[in-house]
Design a protein around this motif. Structure first.
Motif, mmCIF file in Angstrom:
data_model
loop_
_atom_site.group_PDB
_atom_site.id
_atom_site.type_symbol
_atom_site.label_atom_id
_atom_site.label_comp_id
_atom_site.label_asym_id
_atom_site.label_seq_id
_atom_site.Cartn_x
_atom_site.Cartn_y
_atom_site.Cartn_z
ATOM 1 N N MET A 295 -29.164 -27.574 14.002
ATOM 2 C CA MET A 295 -29.008 -28.223 12.699
ATOM 3 C C MET A 295 -30.267 -29.032 12.377
ATOM 4 N N GLN A 296 -30.853 -29.636 13.397
ATOM 5 C CA GLN A 296 -32.084 -30.412 13.197
ATOM 6 C C GLN A 296 -33.208 -29.510 12.677
ATOM 7 N N ALA B 165 -32.467 -28.554 9.074
ATOM 8 C CA ALA B 165 -32.704 -29.702 8.190
ATOM 9 C C ALA B 165 -34.200 -29.923 7.966
ATOM 10 N N LYS C 145 -30.016 -34.107 8.090
ATOM 11 C CA LYS C 145 -29.054 -33.460 8.987
ATOM 12 C C LYS C 145 -27.622 -33.850 8.603
#
Length: 188
Positions: A33-34, A37, A44
């Motif tokens: 997810m980081q 993002a 995030k």
């Protein structure tokens, strides 16, 4: 999506595009997810507010991609429809990292498996079912042929070749599968 600000379609598209680019570059296992993002220029926390997991982000991206790239052709005959549909399906072989990653996730997470089936797998089956249904109406499929079994045959080849990687999954394979199906279903 729960309470809070409504999704910005521009931000949503940036996140989905970033997820696909990250997948292409790093593969499903390394997708975070980081990373999504950072590539999307989004927070995030925004991604987590809209999607509970990376698999859900990727599933949304895949559903959008499939809807845009693999349409349900109506060329007027089963051979032409199957050829167009399978050529488009097999042309998407570049999505192997996405599909294999999501299938692995589905095998590990029953809740995600249900979403994957409902939102992607069953939608693809419905598209092929529509093609076969028109062919039945035109009398191009022999009586007694189970359309669900035909659908299983098509997607069985797709998934087996995706997962095992033992043989090409390309437009030539799509044409061969079309020819095989036509020999099996054509009324004598």
């Amino acid at each position: 999506m729960g309470p809070g600000r409504p999704r910005s379609e521009k931000a949503r598209q940036a996140i989905l595009t970033a997820a696909l680019e990250e997948l292409e570059e790093h593969g499903y296992a390394a997708l975070t997810m980081q990373g999504i993002a950072a590539r999307a220029g989004a927070g995030k926390q925004t991604i987590y507010r809209w999607w509970p997991s990376k698999a859900d982000v990727v599933l949304d991206a895949l559903v959008d991609l499939a809807a845009a790239r693999i349409t349900v052709p109506d060329e007027g005959s089963l051979p032409a429809d199957l050829d167009a549909f399978l050529a488009a399906t097999f042309r998407e072989r570049g999505q192997r990292k996405i599909l294999v990653g999501l299938m692995a996730e589905a095998l590990l997470d029953p809740a995600f498996a249900a979403a994957f089936r409902e939102r992607f797998l069953f939608a693809r089956r419905a598209a092929l079912r529509e093609i076969l249904g028109r062919a039945v109406e035109r009398g191009e499929i022999a009586d007694g042929i189970d359309p669900e079994l035909l659908i299983d045959v098509v997607y069985g080849v797709v998934w087996y070749r995706l997962m095992i990687g033992h043989a090409p999954l390309d437009e030539a394979a799509g044409r061969e599968l079309t020819a095989l199906l036509l020999r099996a279903v054509t009324p004598r």
